[in-house]
Design a protein around this motif. Structure first.
Motif, short mmCIF file in Angstrom:
data_model
loop_
_atom_site.label_atom_id
_atom_site.label_comp_id
_atom_site.label_asym_id
_atom_site.label_seq_id
_atom_site.Cartn_x
_atom_site.Cartn_y
_atom_site.Cartn_z
N ASN A 172 -18.15 -7.51 69.70
CA ASN A 172 -16.72 -8.53 70.79
C ASN A 172 -16.37 -8.67 69.28
O ASN A 172 -16.93 -10.19 68.46
CB ASN A 172 -16.52 -9.53 71.24
N LYS B 186 -14.91 -4.17 70.68
CA LYS B 186 -13.73 -4.81 71.51
C LYS B 186 -13.50 -5.86 70.70
O LYS B 186 -14.25 -7.10 70.40
CB LYS B 186 -14.49 -5.53 73.33
N ILE B 187 -12.07 -6.24 70.51
CA ILE B 187 -11.02 -7.43 70.09
C ILE B 187 -11.29 -8.49 70.96
O ILE B 187 -10.69 -7.43 72.09
CB ILE B 187 -9.77 -6.47 69.60
N ASN B 188 -10.94 -9.47 70.69
CA ASN B 188 -10.54 -10.39 71.46
C ASN B 188 -9.72 -11.37 70.68
O ASN B 188 -9.70 -11.67 69.67
CB ASN B 188 -11.69 -11.84 72.11
N SER B 189 -8.17 -11.21 71.41
CA SER B 189 -7.29 -12.13 70.69
C SER B 189 -6.49 -13.25 71.40
O SER B 189 -6.99 -12.70 73.07
CB SER B 189 -6.30 -11.06 70.62
N LEU C 220 -1.52 -4.85 68.45
CA LEU C 220 -2.85 -5.28 68.91
C LEU C 220 -3.47 -4.12 69.02
O LEU C 220 -4.26 -3.74 69.12
CB LEU C 220 -3.14 -6.95 68.64
N THR C 221 -2.53 -4.25 70.45
CA THR C 221 -3.16 -3.60 72.00
C THR C 221 -3.71 -1.75 71.05
O THR C 221 -4.00 -0.99 71.46
CB THR C 221 -2.04 -2.96 73.16
N ALA D 105 -6.22 -1.37 68.70
CA ALA D 105 -7.93 -1.53 69.49
C ALA D 105 -7.69 -0.69 69.74
O ALA D 105 -9.06 0.45 69.65
CB ALA D 105 -7.80 -2.36 70.73
N ASP E 261 -11.75 -1.28 72.75
CA ASP E 261 -11.31 -2.30 74.52
C ASP E 261 -10.63 -3.14 73.62
O ASP E 261 -10.53 -3.70 72.68
CB ASP E 261 -11.77 -2.95 75.51
N ILE E 262 -9.79 -4.46 74.55
CA ILE E 262 -9.43 -5.37 73.98
C ILE E 262 -9.10 -6.58 75.11
O ILE E 262 -8.82 -6.21 76.63
CB ILE E 262 -7.45 -5.28 73.07
N SER E 263 -9.14 -7.79 75.06
CA SER E 263 -8.78 -8.43 75.89
C SER E 263 -8.07 -9.69 74.70
O SER E 263 -8.10 -9.89 74.04
CB SER E 263 -10.62 -9.14 76.34
#
Length: 336
Positions: free
Chosen positions: A120, A159-162, A176-177, A180, A186-188
């Motif tokens: 992540n 996964k990207i965490n923002s 950002l989406t 990713a 994925d992105i959260s």
């Protein structure tokens, strides 16, 4: 192997351990810590050998998922050795690492080779000037280079965490989406958590709910709620036309405590039973005693201390953005 020892007072099975291997970080993110922060001394923190010992003990007791965090875990010297020891312990299903991405350009291949399953990566903006304002460090291109390196390797999942903040970076939800998804990740999106006293902004004023995030992204993507679970608190949405997902972590708007399966080990050896409460037990002396007396393959004293600590796990947390933070430790000291 003990398989049913990690049950909390509310019947929740605790099979997910997050371990902070350092409180140090090469960034100073405005929502995470103040610019001038005092880190723990070497004498105050667990050695990597002690961290591995705790991880192996938890795995023997039934833990299936371990996430390595910090601070920034990849700045700790010899951390790859510890990760390899944990990743190759029988009974562990998945080793994940959360990183700010600054070291990935030179460490991504090694992380894959030693058995890390998922990464992540924290990334809150795609604008270099904004990145500097948020992190107080000029390392945007270094992070992007690291993401590019990781995305070329066959990790189980990236996964990207923002952390999204109103009037700070909420205009980048779509960008950002897309970033990713274009990188097969994925992105959260995460609601900011009120941990530690900060001076950069008013958290109540910058609060952006997960529902607002999904509503905004639904203008661009067809999002369908998913029942996929990855061990953590993220609620996922399928993205039409993509094999990857958008997720939200909602400590404020959608309390996820009823399914909490997690505990955290801080770098100074404290077992933290809840992210949003101070319920914890200091295991440092027990860890060191068990290593001296029992060797790595047997640690009844530590196992008993862990079981006793689970009795302290509260039913839920209570975050209130309109009050001063009740939790004075920064996220960097907690472990993400």
């Amino acid at each position: 192997m003990i398989t049913d020892a990690l049950i909390d007072p509310f019947g929740r099975k605790i099979d997910y351990l997050r371990i902070s291997v350092t409180d140090k970080c090469d960034f100073r993110c405005t929502y995470c810590m103040d610019e001038d922060v005092t880190f723990l001394s070497r004498e105050q923190v667990l050695s990597l050998e002690e961290i591995v010992h705790v991880a192996k003990t938890f795995i023997r007791m039934g833990t299936k998922h371990i996430r390595i965090t910090g601070g920034e875990p990849l700045v700790r010297k010899n951390v790859l050795w510890a990760l390899e020891q944990i990743a190759n312990t029988e009974g562990l299903e998945e080793l994940t690492i959360t990183t700010n991405g600054s070291q990935l350009y030179k460490m991504a291949q090694s992380l894959y080779d030693i058995g890390v399953s998922r990464i992540n990566i924290s990334l809150d903006t795609l604008k270099a000037d904004r990145f500097f304002a948020l992190t107080r460090k000029d390392k945007f291109q270094q992070v992007i280079k690291g993401i590019e390196a990781a995305s070329k390797l066959p990790f189980k999942r990236l996964k990207i965490n923002s952390v999204m903040m109103k009037n700070h970076n909420d205009d980048e939800l779509y960008d950002l989406t897309k970033f990713a998804l274009d990188h097969n990740m994925d992105i959260s999106f995460i609601e900011e958590m009120p941990l530690g006293v900060i001076t950069d902004h008013n958290r109540a004023e910058t609060y952006l709910s997960s529902d607002d995030v999904i509503d905004a992204l639904s203008q661009y993507y067809t999002l369908t709620p998913s029942d996929i679970k990855t061990g953590g608190p993220t609620r996922y949405y399928h993205v039409a036309g993509s094999s990857h997902k958008v997720g939200v972590i909602s400590p404020h708007s959608h309390n996820f405590c009823d399914t909490c399966n997690r505990v955290r080990l801080t770098v100074e050896g404290r077992l933290l039973l809840c992210l949003g409460n101070e319920h914890s037990k200091d295991l440092k002396s027990v860890i060191r005693s068990s290593m001296q007396n029992d060797a790595l393959d047997s640690s009844k004293e530590l196992e008993n201390a862990i079981i006793e600590a689970l009795a302290l796990k509260p039913q839920q947390h209570h975050f209130n953005l309109d009050e001063a933070p009740q939790i004075l430790r920064f996220m960097s000291a907690t472990g993400g």
